[in-house]
Write a protein that holds these residues in place. Structure first.
Motif, PDB file in Angstrom:
ATOM      1  N   LEU A  11      -4.023  -7.346  -3.031  1.00 14.17           N
ATOM      2  CA  LEU A  11      -3.154  -6.512  -2.214  1.00 14.17           C
ATOM      3  C   LEU A  11      -2.406  -7.329  -1.172  1.00 14.17           C
ATOM      4  N   SER A  12      -3.064  -8.372  -0.686  1.00  5.92           N
ATOM      5  CA  SER A  12      -2.427  -9.178   0.363  1.00  5.92           C
ATOM      6  C   SER A  12      -1.199  -9.929  -0.133  1.00  5.92           C
ATOM      7  N   PHE A  13      -1.073 -10.091  -1.468  1.00  5.33           N
ATOM      8  CA  PHE A  13       0.082 -10.784  -2.029  1.00  5.33           C
ATOM      9  C   PHE A  13       1.275  -9.854  -2.226  1.00  5.33           C
ATOM     10  N   SER A  14       1.129  -8.593  -1.942  1.00  2.00           N
ATOM     11  CA  SER A  14       2.247  -7.665  -2.129  1.00  2.00           C
ATOM     12  C   SER A  14       3.377  -8.001  -1.168  1.00  2.00           C
ATOM     13  N   SER A  15       4.562  -7.617  -1.565  1.00  2.00           N
ATOM     14  CA  SER A  15       5.737  -7.981  -0.776  1.00  2.00           C
ATOM     15  C   SER A  15       5.786  -7.271   0.565  1.00  2.00           C
ATOM     16  N   VAL A  16       5.206  -6.074   0.609  1.00  3.88           N
ATOM     17  CA  VAL A  16       5.217  -5.318   1.858  1.00  3.88           C
ATOM     18  C   VAL A  16       3.783  -5.124   2.284  1.00  3.88           C
ATOM     19  N   ILE A  17       3.337  -5.928   3.227  1.00  5.28           N
ATOM     20  CA  ILE A  17       1.940  -5.907   3.611  1.00  5.28           C
ATOM     21  C   ILE A  17       1.583  -4.595   4.271  1.00  5.28           C
ATOM     22  N   SER A  18       2.487  -3.961   4.915  1.00  3.27           N
ATOM     23  CA  SER A  18       2.167  -2.770   5.703  1.00  3.27           C
ATOM     24  C   SER A  18       2.114  -1.501   4.884  1.00  3.27           C
ATOM     25  N   THR A  19       2.253  -1.589   3.617  1.00  2.00           N
ATOM     26  CA  THR A  19       2.272  -0.373   2.806  1.00  2.00           C
ATOM     27  C   THR A  19       1.154  -0.409   1.777  1.00  2.00           C
ATOM     28  N   TYR A  20      -0.083  -0.596   2.244  1.00  2.94           N
ATOM     29  CA  TYR A  20      -1.223  -0.537   1.328  1.00  2.94           C
ATOM     30  C   TYR A  20      -1.354   0.872   0.758  1.00  2.94           C
ATOM     31  N   GLY A  21      -1.877   0.978  -0.468  1.00  5.97           N
ATOM     32  CA  GLY A  21      -2.176   2.259  -1.053  1.00  5.97           C
ATOM     33  C   GLY A  21      -1.027   2.815  -1.845  1.00  5.97           C
ATOM     34  N   PRO A  22      -1.179   4.084  -2.361  1.00 11.69           N
ATOM     35  CA  PRO A  22      -0.133   4.710  -3.153  1.00 11.69           C
ATOM     36  C   PRO A  22       1.168   4.818  -2.366  1.00 11.69           C
ATOM     37  N   HIS A  23       2.232   4.859  -3.111  1.00 11.01           N
ATOM     38  CA  HIS A  23       3.547   4.878  -2.462  1.00 11.01           C
ATOM     39  C   HIS A  23       3.778   6.202  -1.734  1.00 11.01           C
ATOM     40  N   GLN A  24       3.431   7.342  -2.396  1.00 11.65           N
ATOM     41  CA  GLN A  24       3.676   8.643  -1.780  1.00 11.65           C
ATOM     42  C   GLN A  24       2.617   8.909  -0.732  1.00 11.65           C
ATOM     43  N   ARG A  25       3.085   9.260   0.472  1.00 10.97           N
ATOM     44  CA  ARG A  25       2.150   9.436   1.577  1.00 10.97           C
ATOM     45  C   ARG A  25       2.820  10.227   2.682  1.00 10.97           C
ATOM     46  N   ALA A  26       1.990  10.638   3.656  1.00  9.00           N
ATOM     47  CA  ALA A  26       2.470  11.156   4.933  1.00  9.00           C
ATOM     48  C   ALA A  26       1.961  10.176   5.976  1.00  9.00           C
ATOM     49  N   GLN A  27       2.855   9.607   6.738  1.00  8.97           N
ATOM     50  CA  GLN A  27       2.453   8.510   7.625  1.00  8.97           C
ATOM     51  C   GLN A  27       3.220   8.582   8.931  1.00  8.97           C
ATOM     52  N   LYS A  28       2.497   8.326  10.002  1.00  6.59           N
ATOM     53  CA  LYS A  28       3.082   8.288  11.333  1.00  6.59           C
ATOM     54  C   LYS A  28       2.245   7.337  12.178  1.00  6.59           C
ATOM     55  N   THR A  29       2.911   6.423  12.879  1.00  2.51           N
ATOM     56  CA  THR A  29       2.206   5.422  13.662  1.00  2.51           C
ATOM     57  C   THR A  29       1.682   6.026  14.959  1.00  2.51           C
ATOM     58  N   GLY A  30       0.733   5.335  15.553  1.00  2.00           N
ATOM     59  CA  GLY A  30       0.152   5.751  16.816  1.00  2.00           C
ATOM     60  C   GLY A  30      -0.783   4.695  17.342  1.00  2.00           C
ATOM     61  N   ASP A  31      -1.347   4.966  18.536  1.00  4.22           N
ATOM     62  CA  ASP A  31      -2.292   4.012  19.129  1.00  4.22           C
ATOM     63  C   ASP A  31      -3.577   3.939  18.307  1.00  4.22           C
ATOM     64  N   ILE A  32      -3.999   5.076  17.823  1.00  7.23           N
ATOM     65  CA  ILE A  32      -5.211   5.158  16.991  1.00  7.23           C
ATOM     66  C   ILE A  32      -4.822   5.876  15.713  1.00  7.23           C
ATOM     67  N   LEU A  33      -5.252   5.326  14.609  1.00  6.83           N
ATOM     68  CA  LEU A  33      -4.820   5.839  13.318  1.00  6.83           C
ATOM     69  C   LEU A  33      -5.963   6.580  12.619  1.00  6.83           C
ATOM     70  N   LEU A  34      -5.648   7.769  12.108  1.00 10.93           N
ATOM     71  CA  LEU A  34      -6.579   8.565  11.309  1.00 10.93           C
ATOM     72  C   LEU A  34      -6.108   8.575   9.866  1.00 10.93           C
ATOM     73  N   GLY A  35      -7.047   8.554   8.943  1.00 16.39           N
ATOM     74  CA  GLY A  35      -6.707   8.647   7.534  1.00 16.39           C
ATOM     75  C   GLY A  35      -6.948  10.065   7.015  1.00 16.39           C
ATOM     76  N   GLY A  36      -6.243  10.411   5.949  1.00 14.84           N
ATOM     77  CA  GLY A  36      -6.400  11.729   5.353  1.00 14.84           C
ATOM     78  C   GLY A  36      -6.351  11.661   3.846  1.00 14.84           C
ATOM     79  N   LEU A  37      -7.201  12.438   3.189  1.00 13.43           N
ATOM     80  CA  LEU A  37      -7.245  12.513   1.730  1.00 13.43           C
ATOM     81  C   LEU A  37      -7.203  13.985   1.329  1.00 13.43           C
ATOM     82  N   PHE A  38      -6.118  14.370   0.617  1.00 12.92           N
ATOM     83  CA  PHE A  38      -5.931  15.764   0.254  1.00 12.92           C
ATOM     84  C   PHE A  38      -5.485  15.863  -1.208  1.00 12.92           C
TER      85      PHE A  38
END
Length: 941
Positions: A11-38
């Motif tokens: 995964l670390s060799f991917s071109s975009v390091i900040s986009t781990y995981g499946p492409h389709q997602r709901a994402q918003k940055t913050g001081d503390i990050l929570l994950g969600g699985l639905f």
């Protein structure tokens, strides 16, 4: 572990390091990050990967509107917390939410993106890529939904101690903290749901059901617990089947064949909506509408099954639903969703397209449809009215899973708030220190969550037990058909309170339930028809215990309710009625004074007493007559008194036996009869000795004096008295209620010792046998003088009665035992009275001419001459034999031992001479004058 490390390296060799995981997602940055699985989709396409080329990622299919609502609940809760001035001030929560597609592979793919960033520094991958610009670590994950998916995710997150709070995974296996260290949930465990299902089946008195479960970590443990609960309640499972949404068609058809051929009408399902849908479709195709479904919470309210086209099959379903909660402002938030306003949520675009059956511009699926790979849809503007659409997304009337998501997010926020407000020295970490909110790590959040205890917006206490499970209740719903549009309506018909005592946890309002959509009568789902009251369930060999035949209760047993497993034995004082449905008090029987048989025996006893008293009166009135004198009147009086006692003792056998009557009646009977037999024995033997004495002497008179006669009577009677005393001391008789006879309680006497009773009767019979011997020997004595002949008859009667009494006594039962003994007493008493005294009373009253001294003398003299003649003949015969042996010489010897003194006085011519022989016997001398009017011719012969 090495696999995960290598995967992260790739995964670390991917071109975009900040986009781990499946492409389709709901994402918003913050001081503390929570994950969600639905689960934004119900499943993935099934493809055979032959590995001829690079494997392609599986495609998610069948959009889940409720899953999207759950995702929106997480976003709404995070935005609510970010806008709060009291909860986590100056701290912004961000999120990264992925679609699990309700499968383990997609969920693990998303989970790897959470753990990759958290451990990127520890893997020392700086030589492969520039990892300085990366998103914050995920300190907690909300999800997943299905228990099978959560189990896989929990295994991975637990390696890195990242807290996971599931909103819909209820498998009891997830309570194992040794295996799932960081797993928590806001939904009750299936441990209680399986018990609740068994309670419902028991409540409706079903005992023949079908069990279907998902072939995963949710279904298998749930149905295993359910089967255990059913076994404790003696309820049988006819079929137990596993199912999956990935079953082949032939597997589904085989399962439906078995269900259709089963006599069980109730189907218990521990499965998710996607897993149960193929089964429902096949049953709809076959139009199998006579089954009742009992749904676990995983599909009890799912829109995947609650469709009008399935309603003919599933209407009337009884399901478990989580208790609904309220989320203030959530309704408006759901209505405000649009593709243009939700750029951070990539799932909105697909939601919009599925809701309005169209494609947005620049949609990948639009390009696929142009290439012919998908069906054609019109373009969407993104401005469509969401309120006009019919979609489960807007079903916010009963927020259950959405509310659990909301509580899970607020639980994490409250844990962070506790860390933020922690006072050094009172913290949960080493040396009571506090964590730094700016450098917070996942394991610190997990520690704080385990000690969480707060009140949510509804005022409910939120905390997790030692297994990280919440406490909660279930709402019981019934699927109704809406009269307006034919859709499914979830009607609340009861609840299940887990915290209540067992037996009162379940409440159901039967009046609200509609079976199969219209029927109010509870369906029948038993292997056998219910057994009616008065019968019990009988086991059928080689069949389950729920299959039985109805067997009538045995005599003395009853069952007062339907389908009784065993018949209840009636109490000792009761007996079952004809139908064996109840017991009635047994009739109490004994030889009563009021019944005809008792009255007859009592009259006979009284008659015997009066007759004996009459005879005694006659003997007393005529006590100076020769016959009374000749029969030894003193002993006769005592004999008559003993007969009165014999007749009177029979009365003690009549009436309800009491302890005192039981102890009195046998001794009274035994002593009375021994006294009677003793008198007869002494009197008979006295006469026999007197008349067989060749020369009465003073020794006879002395030996047979009156005092000695009474002494012998006393001694004979004393032996019987001692037998009775020993009996009463060692084993006294007592009243006894005999319950062994059907419908009747016989009150009898327990004799205490049958051996003692045998001694009592045996001793009486022994005296009677001796008396019979003497009476028989003296039967030819003068008839007017002694009653020896009649005593012989009386003893014969006595023996016949008492020999017959023994088998009759032991072959009868109840009151007839007393009756047999009373009859024996009366028969032998009347025999003695009649044989010994009635002849004399007849002579005294009706033949007074025979009651004279001349009659007595005549009889006595005749007997004396007869005895003397016999003696002379014997003596003469002996003399002739001796003479013959000496030579024919003969000598003259006296011819008799009785001297006759003749007075030859002058008498007129023609008159006879009078001979007055004197005979001594007994206790004195009696002179008998005999007149012989014979001719001289005869006198000279």
């Amino acid at each position: 572990m090495r696999f995960y490390l290598y995967y992260l390296v790739l995964l670390s060799f991917s071109s975009v390091i900040s986009t781990y995981g499946p492409h389709q997602r709901a994402q918003k940055t913050g001081d503390i990050l929570l994950g969600g699985l639905f689960p934004m989709h119900f499943g993935v396409t099934s493809k055979d990967q032959d590995l001829a080329a690079r494997p392609e990622s599986t495609e998610c299919v069948r959009y889940n509107f409720r899953g999207f609502r759950w995702l929106q609940a997480m976003i709404f809760a995070i935005e609510e917390i970010n806008n709060s001035s009291t909860l986590l001030p100056n701290i912004t929560l961000g999120y990264r939410i992925f679609d699990t597609c309700n499968t383990v592979s997609k969920a693990l793919e998303a989970t790897l993106s959470f753990v990759a960033q958290n451990k990127i520094d520890s893997l020392n991958l700086d030589e492969f890529c520039n990892c300085t610009d990366h998103i914050p670590s995920t300190i907690a994950v909300v999800g997943a939904s299905g228990s099978a998916v959560s189990t896989a995710v929990a295994n991975l997150l637990g390696l890195f101690y990242i807290p996971q709070i599931s909103y819909a995974s209820s498998s009891r296996l997830l309570s194992n903290k040794n295996q799932f260290k960081s797993f928590m949930r806001t939904i009750p465990t299936d441990e209680h749901q399986a018990t609740a299902m068994a309670d419902i089946i028991d409540y409706f008195q079903w005992n023949w059901v079908i069990a279907v479960a998902s072939d995963d970590e949710y279904g298998r443990p749930g149905i295993e617990k359910f089967e255990k609960e059913m076994e404790e309640r003696d309820i049988c499972i006819h079929l137990s089947e596993l199912i999956s949404q990935y079953f082949e068609e032939w597997q589904i058809q085989g399962l439906v064949d078995r269900i259709e051929n089963s006599s069980a009408k109730v189907i218990v399902v521990f499965a998710s909506g996607p897993d149960i849908e193929p089964l429902i479709k096949e049953m709809v195709r076959r139009n199998i509408t006579d089954r009742i479904w009992l749904a676990s919470e995983a599909w009890a309210t799912t829109s995947l099954i609650a469709k009008p086209e399935y309603l003919d099959v599933v209407v009337g379903t009884i399901g478990f639903a989580l208790r609904a909660g309220e989320i203030p402002g959530f309704k408006d938030f759901l209505q405000e969703v649009t593709p243009k306003k939700s750029s951070h949520n990539e799932f909105v675009r697909e939601f919009w397209e599925e809701t309005f059956n169209c494609y947005l511009e620049d949609s990948q699926r639009l390009r696929d449809s142009e290439n012919g790979s998908t069906s054609f849809r019109p373009l969407c503007t993104g401005e469509e009215d969401i309120m006009g659409a019919e979609t489960p997304y807007l079903d916010y009337t009963h927020l259950r899973i959405s509310y659990n998501v909301y509580v899970a997010v607020h639980s994490i926020a409250q844990a962070l708030q506790d860390i933020l407000t922690c006072i050094p020295g009172r913290g949960l970490f080493s040396n009571n220190s506090c964590a730094d909110i700016k450098k917070i790590e996942a394991w610190q959040v997990l520690k704080q969550l385990r000690h969480l205890n707060f009140s949510n917006s509804m005022g409910e206490k939120v905390h997790f037990d030692e297994n990280a499970d919440p406490s909660g209740n279930y709402t019981i719903i019934n699927w109704h058909r809406s009269p307006e549009d034919g859709s499914v309506v979830f009607e609340e018909v009861g609840f299940y309170n887990m915290r209540a005592k067992r037996g009162v946890q379940l409440f159901i309002d039967n009046t609200k339930i509609l079976w199969n959509g219209y029927n109010t009568e509870v369906p029948f789902s038993n292997c056998s028809e219910d057994c009616e009251p008065g019968t019990r369930k009988g086991i059928i060999e080689s069949m389950p215990t729920c299959c039985f035949e109805c067997t009538e209760c045995s005599e003395g047993e009853y069952s007062d309710h339907k389908d009784a497993s065993v018949c209840t034995k009636c109490p000792n004082d009761s007996w079952s009625n004809e139908n064996h449905t109840s017991c009635f008090l047994k009739e109490i029987e004994f030889l009563s004074w009021t019944e005809p048989f008792g009255i007859a025996l009592a009259l006979c006893s009284v008659l015997g007493v009066f007759l004996t008293a009459f005879v005694m009166g006659v003997f007393i009135r005529f006590r100076n007559t020769p016959i009374v004198k000749a029969t030894n009147r003193e002993l006769s009086y005592l004999l008559l008194f003993s007969l009165i006692c014999c007749f009177s003792s029979s009365l003690i056998f009549i009436g309800e036996p009491q302890d005192w009557t039981c102890r009195l009646r046998q001794p009274a009977f035994g002593i009375s009869f021994v006294l009677c037999i003793s008198c007869i024995l002494v009197k008979t033997n006295r006469v026999l000795l007197v008349f067989e004495a060749k020369i009465p002497t003073s020794l006879h008179r002395k030996w047979w004096g009156l005092n000695l006669q009474f002494l012998l009577v006393f001694l004979f009677t004393f032996v019987q008295v001692m037998i009775c005393v020993v009996w009463l001391y060692n084993a006294p008789p007592a009243s006894y209620r005999n319950h062994d006879i059907d419908e009747i309680i016989f009150i009898t006497c327990n004799e205490g010792s049958m051996m003692a009773l045998g001694f009592l009767i045996g001793y009486t019979c022994l005296l009677a046998a001796i008396c019979f011997f003497f009476a028989f020997k003296s039967r030819k004595l003068p008839e007017n003088f002694t009653e020896a002949k009649f005593i012989t008859f009386s003893m014969l009667i006595f023996f016949i009665v008492w020999i017959s009494f023994i088998p009759a006594y032991f072959s009868t039962y109840g009151k007839f035992v007393s009756a047999v003994e009373v009859i024996a007493i009366l028969a032998s008493s009347f025999g003695l009275l009649a044989c010994i005294f009635f002849n004399k009373v007849y002579i005294i009253l009706f033949k007074p001419s025979r009651n004279t001294i001349e009659e007595v003398r005549c009889s006595t003299a005749a007997h004396s001459f007869k005895v003397a003649a016999k003696a002379t003949l014997r003596h003469s015969s002996a003399s002739r034999k001796r003479s013959s042996s000496v030579g024919g010489s003969c000598a003259s010897t006296p011819s008799s031992s009785i001297s006759l003194k003749t007075n030859d006085n002058d008498s007129p011519s023609g008159q006879q001479r009078i001979h007055k022989p004197r005979v001594s016997f007994g206790s004195g001398t009696v002179t008998l004058s005999l007149s012989f009017e014979e001719s001289r011719k005869n006198s000279m012969k």
